[in-house]
Design a protein around this motif. Structure first.
Motif, mmCIF file in Angstrom:
data_model
loop_
_atom_site.group_PDB
_atom_site.id
_atom_site.type_symbol
_atom_site.label_atom_id
_atom_site.label_comp_id
_atom_site.label_asym_id
_atom_site.label_seq_id
_atom_site.Cartn_x
_atom_site.Cartn_y
_atom_site.Cartn_z
ATOM 1 N N UNK A 1 -126.920 -19.567 -31.829
ATOM 2 C CA UNK A 1 -127.398 -19.813 -30.452
ATOM 3 C C UNK A 1 -126.607 -19.208 -29.535
ATOM 4 N N UNK A 2 -126.933 -18.484 -28.606
ATOM 5 C CA UNK A 2 -126.168 -17.693 -27.691
ATOM 6 C C UNK A 2 -126.913 -18.060 -26.331
ATOM 7 N N UNK A 3 -126.092 -18.622 -25.285
ATOM 8 C CA UNK A 3 -126.981 -18.757 -24.096
ATOM 9 C C UNK A 3 -128.310 -19.728 -24.406
ATOM 10 N N UNK A 4 -128.338 -20.451 -25.290
ATOM 11 C CA UNK A 4 -129.530 -21.291 -25.573
ATOM 12 C C UNK A 4 -130.393 -20.758 -26.467
ATOM 13 N N UNK A 5 -130.369 -19.336 -26.761
ATOM 14 C CA UNK A 5 -131.413 -18.779 -27.536
ATOM 15 C C UNK A 5 -130.774 -18.343 -28.933
ATOM 16 N N UNK A 6 -131.593 -18.304 -29.986
ATOM 17 C CA UNK A 6 -132.875 -19.112 -30.210
ATOM 18 C C UNK A 6 -132.530 -20.593 -30.145
ATOM 19 N N UNK A 7 -133.314 -21.396 -29.736
ATOM 20 C CA UNK A 7 -133.265 -22.917 -29.717
ATOM 21 C C UNK A 7 -133.377 -23.305 -31.089
ATOM 22 N N UNK A 8 -132.853 -24.389 -31.349
ATOM 23 C CA UNK A 8 -132.666 -25.293 -32.684
ATOM 24 C C UNK A 8 -134.198 -25.081 -33.469
ATOM 25 N N UNK A 9 -135.263 -25.511 -32.565
ATOM 26 C CA UNK A 9 -136.664 -25.325 -33.185
ATOM 27 C C UNK A 9 -137.089 -23.995 -33.418
ATOM 28 N N UNK A 10 -136.505 -22.987 -32.825
ATOM 29 C CA UNK A 10 -136.646 -21.321 -33.309
ATOM 30 C C UNK A 10 -136.009 -20.811 -34.216
ATOM 31 N N UNK A 11 -135.177 -21.579 -34.848
ATOM 32 C CA UNK A 11 -134.183 -21.303 -35.868
ATOM 33 C C UNK A 11 -132.576 -20.980 -35.661
ATOM 34 N N UNK A 12 -132.301 -21.231 -34.151
ATOM 35 C CA UNK A 12 -130.980 -21.027 -33.903
ATOM 36 C C UNK A 12 -130.116 -22.232 -34.120
ATOM 37 N N UNK A 13 -128.563 -21.758 -34.557
ATOM 38 C CA UNK A 13 -127.881 -22.804 -35.153
ATOM 39 C C UNK A 13 -126.584 -22.624 -34.132
ATOM 40 N N UNK A 14 -125.810 -23.549 -34.162
ATOM 41 C CA UNK A 14 -124.424 -23.699 -33.413
ATOM 42 C C UNK A 14 -123.378 -24.691 -34.281
ATOM 43 N N UNK A 15 -122.134 -24.409 -33.849
ATOM 44 C CA UNK A 15 -121.097 -25.303 -34.797
ATOM 45 C C UNK A 15 -119.844 -25.209 -33.493
ATOM 46 N N UNK A 16 -118.924 -26.037 -33.766
ATOM 47 C CA UNK A 16 -117.859 -25.989 -32.987
ATOM 48 C C UNK A 16 -116.678 -25.746 -33.648
ATOM 49 N N UNK A 17 -116.476 -25.542 -34.989
ATOM 50 C CA UNK A 17 -115.357 -25.303 -35.712
ATOM 51 C C UNK A 17 -114.928 -23.724 -35.660
ATOM 52 N N UNK A 18 -113.788 -23.679 -34.886
ATOM 53 C CA UNK A 18 -113.309 -22.068 -34.920
ATOM 54 C C UNK A 18 -112.389 -21.822 -35.869
ATOM 55 N N UNK A 19 -112.170 -22.530 -37.083
ATOM 56 C CA UNK A 19 -111.192 -22.190 -38.110
ATOM 57 C C UNK A 19 -112.081 -21.931 -39.443
ATOM 58 N N UNK A 20 -113.193 -22.130 -39.342
ATOM 59 C CA UNK A 20 -113.965 -21.823 -40.587
ATOM 60 C C UNK A 20 -114.676 -20.422 -40.599
ATOM 61 N N UNK A 21 -114.078 -19.370 -41.546
ATOM 62 C CA UNK A 21 -114.815 -18.319 -41.527
ATOM 63 C C UNK A 21 -116.242 -18.486 -41.543
ATOM 64 N N UNK A 22 -117.080 -17.579 -41.019
ATOM 65 C CA UNK A 22 -118.608 -17.645 -41.159
ATOM 66 C C UNK A 22 -119.551 -18.495 -40.020
ATOM 67 N N UNK A 23 -118.540 -19.359 -39.610
ATOM 68 C CA UNK A 23 -119.235 -20.032 -38.502
ATOM 69 C C UNK A 23 -119.742 -19.115 -37.188
ATOM 70 N N UNK A 24 -120.378 -19.847 -36.500
ATOM 71 C CA UNK A 24 -120.759 -19.295 -35.218
ATOM 72 C C UNK A 24 -119.537 -19.210 -34.258
ATOM 73 N N UNK A 25 -118.665 -20.365 -34.467
ATOM 74 C CA UNK A 25 -117.507 -20.341 -33.403
ATOM 75 C C UNK A 25 -116.181 -19.406 -33.854
ATOM 76 N N UNK A 26 -116.524 -18.988 -35.063
ATOM 77 C CA UNK A 26 -115.388 -18.030 -35.470
ATOM 78 C C UNK A 26 -115.842 -16.687 -35.320
#
Length: 908
Positions: free
Chosen positions: A698-723
Motif C-alpha cells: 500500500x503506497x499513499x493508501x493504494x491499493x486499500x486492504x480491501x483491494x489487495x494492498x498490504x502494509x507492515x512496519x518492520x524495516x529489518x525483515x527482507x521482503x517486507x514493504x517497509x524494507x
C-alpha cells in the motif's frame, strides 16, 4: 546517439540547421610551435607559409570583418600557422602529467607520453574510400576554395583545441591531486590519466582515433557521434560548409571533451603506480550525458559544448557566420527568418530578444527560460539546444566572476582568460567524472587496489548504487539533471576554488550566482557522500577512510557535517513540493500506437549499448491498429498528462516506468521464480524453497486492504514493504542440485515491474501481480509471456508477463510545466499544436493474449528538478548540517517520488 546542432526548419526549403557552437582563441596560440623557415609576407593577394605550415583563417568571417556578411571570401584574412610535421594529416597526442615520487617527494616530475597511434585524423568526407591528406614538399598550403584547404583548416582548429584541452587537464590533475598537503574531498579526476589514456577516446582500454570529416554528406548540420567517435561537418552544393565557421568545429569538439571527462573513470587498462596493481575496470559500455531526445542531461551537454567556444576565443557570441548565412536560406511564410544571427552566451548580447541583463535577478534563469528561443521568444521550443542557454550563460558568468575576483601571477588578459577557463574545466572534470563513473567508486582513493589489505573498500561506492546497476542509475534513476549536476558542481567550487585556487570567490558568492540562474536547487552539498557498504547494508561515509596516505597525500579528518546552503542566498531558485504534481483530471495520458510512429521509435531504441526490441510473436508493431487505445499485442508509447497545481513553474519533470520495490514477498522461504524449469525441479525435489508470490504494498493508501494492498512496519525483515532493496538486484541464480543446474530465484527485496492487474472472482475484486493473474485467470505458460525464457533466459520475470516497459524507454522527461497548467498547455502556448519526441514518452509492449476488458494499474514515480522533497532526506529535528540527499538505494523505493497511478483498460 549523435550530439549535433539544433534542428530548425524552413517551410520553403527542407533545411535542417543544427545550431553549432565554438570559437577560436588568441589565448592559446602559445600552444603551437612556429617552425617557419621562410619569410612571411601578407597582403590581400599573397600569403607565404614556412615548413610544415599551412594557410588557415583564425575565425569566422563575420568575427574577423566586424560586420555581417554571407560572403565566404577570406582574402586578406588567411594566416600561416604550423599544422603538423607528420606526412599525413593526423596528430599524435602529447599528454603531460605531474607524478610525485611517493617515496621521495623532492623527485616529483612532469612526465610526457605520446600516444602509440594517431589520436586525431581529419579526412575529406565520410566515404569509406577516403584517405588521409598528404603534405606537399613539407607544405600544407592548398587553394583556399579546395577540399584540401578545408581539411587543413579543420585539422588546425581541432588540433589547437585538443592541445589546449590536454594542457588544461594537466593543470586540473596537478591542482586536484598534488597541490594540497591534505585533501578534504576525494578527487574524481583520474589519478593517472597518462598511463590509462582516460582523457582520450578509447574503447575497452584501446586508444581510438577521433576521426573528423570536413565535408560530410549532410546539409546545414554538424554532429559528434559518441558511439562511432566521429565528427561530421556538413556542406551544401552552393559552396557553404559548416567548417567555414570555426565555432561549429569548437562546439562539436566540446562534445568530445564531455565524453572523455565523463568516462575517464571507466578505464580498462593501466597500472596503479603506488601498488603496481591494475586499476578497477568498468563495464563494456559508457556513460552518456543525455539521450538522443530531450532531457536535462542533454541540455547540460549542449551548454558545456557552447562554453568551449568561449573557452577558445573569449567571445560571448558564437556561430555568427553559420547562423547569419542560414538566415538567408530559411524563411517562414512571410519571408522572415526566425533563426538568430548568432547564439548569445551572455545576457549583455544584443541578440537576446527578451529583457535580460547581467544584473542580479535579471539573468537567463531556470526553469523560466527552458523553452526560450532567442530568435522567437514567444513560441516555446522544447529542445536541448535552447534549454542549454542557462548552462552556457552561467558558465560564462562564472568565468567572468573569476576574472574579476581572483588573484593571478600575470595581468595579461590572455593569460587570465586561459587560467580562469582552466578553473571551469577543472570543475567540469570533477563533476562529470563523479557522475559518469560506472565503477561507482567516484575516486581512485576508494579503489581496493589502493589499500590491498583493506578489503572493505571493495564494496564502498561513493557515487551511484553499485557497479552492476550504475548504468541504470546514471541514465535513468538518478541522471544528471540540473539539480544533481549543480549540487556536485557547487561542492567542487567550495573545495577547489573558494578553499584553494580563488579564496576571493566565497561560498556565498557562488551560491548567489547559482541562485541568479535558478540553479540553487539543493539544500546541502552532500560533502560526506552516500556510498553503501554492501557487506553490512549500512551507510559508510568516505570520511571513515580518512587519514590514509595515498599518492603522497592524505585526507583531512572526517567531515562531521554536510555543508548546508545559506538559505538567505535563495532568491530566484523556487523549490516546490512533489504534492503539487498530479494527473490532469480530464485527459490523464497521451497514447501513440500508429505503426509507423512506433517503428520509428523502436529503430533507435538501445539500452547498455544493445538494441531493444519487443517480444517476437507475443507483441509487435504488426499488431498496432492506430486507434489511440491500448490493445492486445501492440507496442505503444505513453506520456502522462501531468498538471502543475502550484503557483511556480516546475522544471525537468521526470516520470519513471522502471522496476521498483513496491511488492511484498509473501513468504521469505519461497523465493524461486515461477517458471517451468523451476517448477519441474521443485516437483523432483532438486531444490528446496517454493515458488515466490508477491502482493502489492500500500503506497499513499493504494491499493486499500480491501483491494489487495498490504502494509507492515518492520524495516529489518527482507521482503517486507517497509524494507527497501539495497542493491536493486532483481533475480539471482543458485546452484542447488550439487551438480551443474542453476535455478533462478528472486532477491528477497527484488524490485518488481510497475503494472498490477485487476482480478475478480465470486468473492472479491483486488489488484494482483501479473504472475498471479496469468496463472489464475488466463493460464499462460512461460512461452506465452513477454520477455519469456526463450528471449531472456534466466532473467525471465513472470511479473512482467502481460505488460512490460522496454529498457531504454522507461523514463519520460518534460522540460517545464507552468503554474496551473499541464505540460501540453505549457508547450502549446502561442502555437497551433505540439508534437512529442521520444524523450517525452515511455514505451510498453502489450501481450497479445490479454483479454479485452482487462484493467491495469501502472505505478509511475514522478519527480522534478526544483522539487523541495524529492531529493533531501531530512530527519525530524535535524540541524542544517544534517541535511543530506536520499541514499542511492532509497531511489528504489517510493519516498523520493510522487507515485502516480495510471489506470487503463485494454481494448480491441
Amino acid at each position: 546517439m549523435k550530439k549535433s546542432l539544433n534542428k530548425l526548419y524552413s517551410q520553403y526549403k527542407n533545411i535542417a540547421l543544427l545550431s553549432s557552437i565554438a570559437l577560436l582563441s588568441s589565448a592559446c596560440t602559445d600552444i603551437l610551435k612556429n617552425t617557419q623557415t621562410e619569410s612571411v609576407r601578407r597582403s590581400d593577394a599573397n600569403v607565404y607559409a614556412g615548413t610544415n605550415q599551412g594557410l588557415i583563417y583564425p575565425d569566422n568571417i563575420i568575427a574577423m570583418k566586424g560586420k555581417y556578411t554571407t560572403s565566404t571570401n577570406f582574402s586578406g584574412f588567411l594566416e600561416p600557422q604550423f599544422i603538423t610535421d607528420n606526412a599525413a594529416l593526423h596528430s599524435d597526442c602529447e599528454v603531460k602529467q605531474y607524478f610525485p615520487n611517493i617515496f621521495n617527494p623532492s623527485e616529483s616530475s612532469l612526465k610526457t607520453s605520446v600516444t602509440d597511434d594517431e589520436c586525431l585524423a581529419v579526412l575529406n568526407d565520410d566515404n569509406a574510400s577516403t584517405t588521409l591528406l598528404q603534405n606537399q614538399n613539407e607544405s600544407w598550403v592548398f587553394d583556399k576554395n579546395s577540399d584540401e584547404f578545408y581539411q587543413v583548416n579543420t585539422f588546425y582548429h581541432l588540433n589547437t583545441m585538443l592541445n589546449r584541452f590536454l594542457d588544461t587537464m594537466s593543470f586540473v590533475h596537478k591542482s586536484v591531486h598534488l597541490d594540497k598537503d591534505e585533501l578534504a574531498i576525494p578527487p574524481a579526476t583520474k589519478w593517472n590519466f597518462l598511463d590509462t589514456g582516460s582523457i582520450l577516446i578509447q574503447d575497452k582500454g584501446i586508444q581510438k582515433t577521433l576521426k573528423a570529416y570536413s565535408k560530410c554528406y549532410l546539409e546545414y548540420n554538424a554532429y559528434f557521434s559518441p558511439a562511432e567517435d566521429i565528427l561530421c561537418f556538413g556542406y551544401d552544393t552552393a559552396g557553404f560548409r559548416m567548417v567555414q565557421d570555426p565555432s561549429i568545429i569548437y562546439h562539436e569538439m566540446g562534445h568530445v571533451f564531455v565524453k572523455t571527462m565523463m568516462n575517464q573513470r571507466n578505464v580498462t587498462k593501466g597500472i596503479d603506480p603506488g601498488t603496481s596493481l591494475p586499476y578497477s575496470s568498468a563495464h563494456d559500455y559508457e556513460s552518456d550525458l543525455g539521450e538522443i531526445y530531450y532531457d536535462e542531461a542533454g541540455a547540460i551537454n549542449e551548454g558545456i559544448a557552447d562554453y568551449f567556444a568561449y573557452y577558445m576565443n573569449n567571445r560571448t557570441s558564437f556561430g555568427e557566420f553559420a547562423f547569419y548565412k542560414l538566415r538567408t536560406l530559411s524563411k517562414d511564410e512571410n519571408g522572415d527568418s526566425t533563426i538568430t544571427k548568432y547564439r548569445p552566451l551572455s545576457e549583455s548580447e544584443e541578440e537576446h530578444s527578451i529583457d535580460v541583463a547581467e544584473a542580479s535577478g535579471q539573468r537567463l534563469s531556470y526553469p523560466q527560460h527552458v523553452h526560450y528561443d532567442p530568435g522567437n521568444p514567444l513560441v516555446p521550443v522544447e529542445d536541448v539546444h535552447y534549454a542549454s542557454g542557462t548552462i552556457s550563460h552561467y558558465l560564462v558568468a562564472l568565468t567572468k566572476e573569476f576574472k574579476n575576483r581572483c588573484s593571478f601571477e600575470s595581468s595579461d588578459k590572455n593569460y587570465i582568460h586561459k587560467r580562469t577557463t582552466d578553473y571551469v574545466v577543472l570543475l567540469l572534470s570533477e563533476t562529470l567524472a563523479e557522475i559518469g563513473d560506472l565503477t561507482a567508486k567516484g575516486s581512485d582513493y576508494f579503489s581496493e587496489y589502493t589499500y590491498p589489505s583493506n578489503t572493505g573498500l571493495a564494496n564502498l561506492f561513493f557515487t551511484n548504487l553499485n557497479p552492476d546497476e550504475s548504468f541504470l542509475w546514471t541514465q535513468v534513476v538518478n541522471p544528471p539533471n540540473f539539480r544533481r549536476f549543480f549540487r556536485i558542481f557547487g561542492k567542487n567550487i567550495i573545495y577547489h576554488i573558494s578553499n584553494n585556487l580563488c579564496p576571493e570567490f566565497s561560498v556565498d558568492s557562488s551560491e548567489k550566482l547559482l541562485d541568479d540562474y535558478g540553479l540553487l536547487l539543493f539544500r546541502s552539498y552532500e560533502d560526506r557522500g552516500n556510498g553503501l557498504d554492501l557487506d553490512t547494508n549500512a551507510l559508510t561515509y568516505y570520511s571513515a577512510y580518512n587519514n590514509r596516505y595515498i599518492f603522497n597525500n592524505k585526507y583531512l579528518k572526517s567531515i562531521p557535517l554536510n555543508t548546508a546552503v545559506n538559505e538567505n542566498n535563495r532568491k530566484q531558485s523556487v523549490l516546490i513540493s512533489k504534492d503539487f504534481i498530479k494527473l490532469d483530471e480530464e485527459a490523464v495520458a497521451f497514447v501513440i500506437d500508429g505503426q509507423n510512429d512506433m517503428k520509428n521509435i523502436l529503430t533507435n531504441l538501445t539500452f547498455q549499448g544493445k538494441r531493444v526490441s519487443p517480444t517476437e510473436g507475443i507483441a509487435g508493431t504488426e499488431y498496432n491498429n492506430g486507434n489511440v487505445k491500448i490493445s492486445p499485442g501492440e507496442v505503444v508509447a505513453v506520456s502522462l498528462n501531468l498538471f502543475n497545481n502550484s503557483n511556480s513553474p516546475m522544471g525537468g519533470v521526470q516520470f519513471l516506468a522502471n522496476d521498483w520495490d513496491h511488492m511484498k514477498l509473501t513468504s521469505t522461504s519461497n523465493t524461486y521464480t515461477n517458471k517451468m524449469s523451476n517448477k519441474t525441479a521443485l516437483s523432483n525435489g532438486d531444490i528446496t524453497g517454493g515458488v515466490a508470490t508477491h502482493v502489492p504494498c500500500m503506497v499513499d493508501g493504494f491499493p486499500s486492504s480491501s483491494e489487495g494492498g498490504v502494509t507492515d512496519s518492520s524495516t529489518s525483515t527482507p521482503g517486507n514493504c517497509a524494507t527497501i532493496s539495497k542493491t536493486n538486484k532483481k533475480l539471482d541464480k543458485s546452484e542447488t542440485d550439487g551438480v551443474d543446474k542453476v535455478f533462478p530465484k528472486y532477491d528477497l527485496d527484488a524490485p518488481q515491474p510497475i503494472c498490477l492487474v485487476q482480478y475478480s472472482d465470486e468473492n472479491e475484486t483486488k489488484w494482483v501481480s501479473q504472475d498471479f493473474f496469468r496463472n489464475y485467470s488466463i493460464g499462460l505458460e512461460d512461452s506465452d509471456c513477454l520477455n519469456n525464457p526463450s528471449k531472456s533466459g534466466d532473467d525471465f520475470n513472470p511479473n512482467e508477463c502481460l505488460m512490460r516497459f522496454l529498457p531504454g524507454a522507461s523514463q519520460g522527461v518534460l522540460g517545464k510545466i507552468d503554474p496551473q497548467q499541464t505540460w501540453s498547455e505549457t508547450y502549446q502556448a502561442n502555437k497551433d499544436g505540439f508534437a512529442f519526441d521520444s524523450g517525452h514518452l515511455v514505451v510498453m509492449e502489450v501481450n497479445k493474449w490479454i483479454e479485452p476488458g482487462t484493467k491495469f494499474n501502472c505505478r509511475f514515480r514522478v519527480r522534478f528538478s526544483n522539487c523541495s522533497d524529492c531529493f533531501d532526506n531530512i530527519p525530524a529535528g535535524a540541524s542544517a548540517g544534517d541535511i543530506k540527499d536520499f541514499s542511492d538505494y532509497e531511489y528504489i523505493g517510493h519516498e523520493p517520488y510522487k507515485v502516480i497511478n495510471l489506470q487503463f483498460t485494454v481494448l480491441d
